[in-house]
Design a protein around this motif. Sequence first.
Motif, mmCIF file in Angstrom:
data_model
loop_
_atom_site.group_PDB
_atom_site.id
_atom_site.type_symbol
_atom_site.label_atom_id
_atom_site.label_comp_id
_atom_site.label_asym_id
_atom_site.label_seq_id
_atom_site.Cartn_x
_atom_site.Cartn_y
_atom_site.Cartn_z
ATOM 1 N N GLY A 90 0.790 -1.222 0.000
ATOM 2 C CA GLY A 90 0.000 0.000 0.000
ATOM 3 C C GLY A 90 0.823 1.272 0.000
ATOM 4 N N ASP A 91 0.454 2.203 0.905
ATOM 5 C CA ASP A 91 1.102 3.510 0.895
ATOM 6 C C ASP A 91 2.492 3.500 1.522
ATOM 7 O OD1 ASP A 91 0.491 3.257 3.569
ATOM 8 O OD2 ASP A 91 -0.843 5.006 3.657
ATOM 9 N N ARG A 92 2.975 2.340 1.915
ATOM 10 C CA ARG A 92 4.369 2.234 2.348
ATOM 11 C C ARG A 92 5.312 2.304 1.146
ATOM 12 N NH1 ARG A 92 4.773 -0.137 7.600
ATOM 13 N NH2 ARG A 92 2.774 -0.893 8.368
ATOM 14 N N LEU A 93 4.783 2.001 -0.027
ATOM 15 C CA LEU A 93 5.601 1.905 -1.237
ATOM 16 C C LEU A 93 5.910 3.280 -1.818
ATOM 17 C CD1 LEU A 93 6.814 -0.052 -3.432
ATOM 18 C CD2 LEU A 93 4.680 0.354 -4.695
ATOM 19 N N ARG A 94 7.179 3.498 -2.102
ATOM 20 C CA ARG A 94 7.598 4.682 -2.855
ATOM 21 C C ARG A 94 7.755 4.341 -4.327
ATOM 22 N NH1 ARG A 94 10.140 9.554 -1.493
ATOM 23 N NH2 ARG A 94 11.260 10.513 -3.235
ATOM 24 N N ARG A 95 8.452 3.237 -4.615
ATOM 25 C CA ARG A 95 8.719 2.864 -5.999
ATOM 26 C C ARG A 95 9.162 1.401 -6.042
ATOM 27 N NH1 ARG A 95 8.669 6.223 -10.074
ATOM 28 N NH2 ARG A 95 9.550 5.611 -12.091
ATOM 29 N N VAL A 96 9.031 0.795 -7.212
ATOM 30 C CA VAL A 96 9.577 -0.531 -7.468
ATOM 31 C C VAL A 96 10.647 -0.389 -8.546
ATOM 32 C CG1 VAL A 96 9.055 -2.934 -7.991
ATOM 33 C CG2 VAL A 96 7.247 -1.440 -7.155
ATOM 34 N N VAL A 97 11.769 -1.073 -8.352
ATOM 35 C CA VAL A 97 12.802 -1.107 -9.381
ATOM 36 C C VAL A 97 13.032 -2.562 -9.765
ATOM 37 C CG1 VAL A 97 15.147 -0.486 -10.028
ATOM 38 C CG2 VAL A 97 13.889 0.947 -8.404
ATOM 39 N N PHE A 98 12.836 -2.854 -11.037
ATOM 40 C CA PHE A 98 13.073 -4.193 -11.576
ATOM 41 C C PHE A 98 14.434 -4.181 -12.273
ATOM 42 C CE2 PHE A 98 8.447 -3.670 -11.497
ATOM 43 C CZ PHE A 98 8.032 -4.856 -10.894
ATOM 44 N N VAL A 99 15.374 -4.947 -11.766
ATOM 45 C CA VAL A 99 16.734 -4.973 -12.314
ATOM 46 C C VAL A 99 16.877 -6.176 -13.242
ATOM 47 C CG1 VAL A 99 19.195 -5.047 -11.789
ATOM 48 C CG2 VAL A 99 17.636 -3.809 -10.266
#
Length: 230
Positions: A88-97
């Motif tokens: 939820g709102d804990r997320l800032r961003r996802v980075v897929f490497v």
Amino acid sequence: MTHLVLVAGAWLGGRAWDGVVPGLREAGLEPRPLTLSGLAEKKGTPAGLRTHVEDVVGLVEGEDLRDVVLVGHSYSGVPVGMAAERIGDRLRRVVFVDANVPADGASFLDAFPSAHVRRAIAEHGGAWPPPPPGDFAGQGLSEQQIDRIVTEGTPHPGASLTEPAELRRPLGELPATYVKCLLDGPDPAPAVAALTSGGSWELVRMDTGHWPMFSQPDALARILAEAAAL
């Protein structure tokens, strides 16, 4: 403070990020390398895809982390992508490497021709063994780096590769960055290309191979720091 939960791909644990951690700390970020169940120091623990999703969610919620960037490399893009919509709102961003991304109803192995992987899992008691050193050729790695990956790698729980992913909403709704490592192929997979070309996700290219946390850790740390600032 922004927390980066770092999850390596198949066979590897949290130590895979050792070269990246100093650069993230210098950038004022808090790196949190995570070893998934069944791997590295947690080897022998039964695990499937849902277990790995719970590993990620459990770290974030159990330690009450906020302003979280989830980073998934290779296989771990699947559980990280699933976990991203759970926190939820804990997320800032996802980075897929250079990662696989989850597709609702499809497993990691459904994303590419995988008969050889399924055969290896069947022949090794339900786990996918690390590949031999020769399979890492052409990926921008030194002999020492390859040796480290091979010696630190542990058999990967096969169930995590065959269980289907579950998504509650379209993947493109996540704030995301995709890091494409060019020595592993010049173009992202079609599903990722659609997301990046449509403007939903940021696309960043690295002139290195599939394991940039080993081959170019400082450059990867800079990219992750820039993504965390978006």
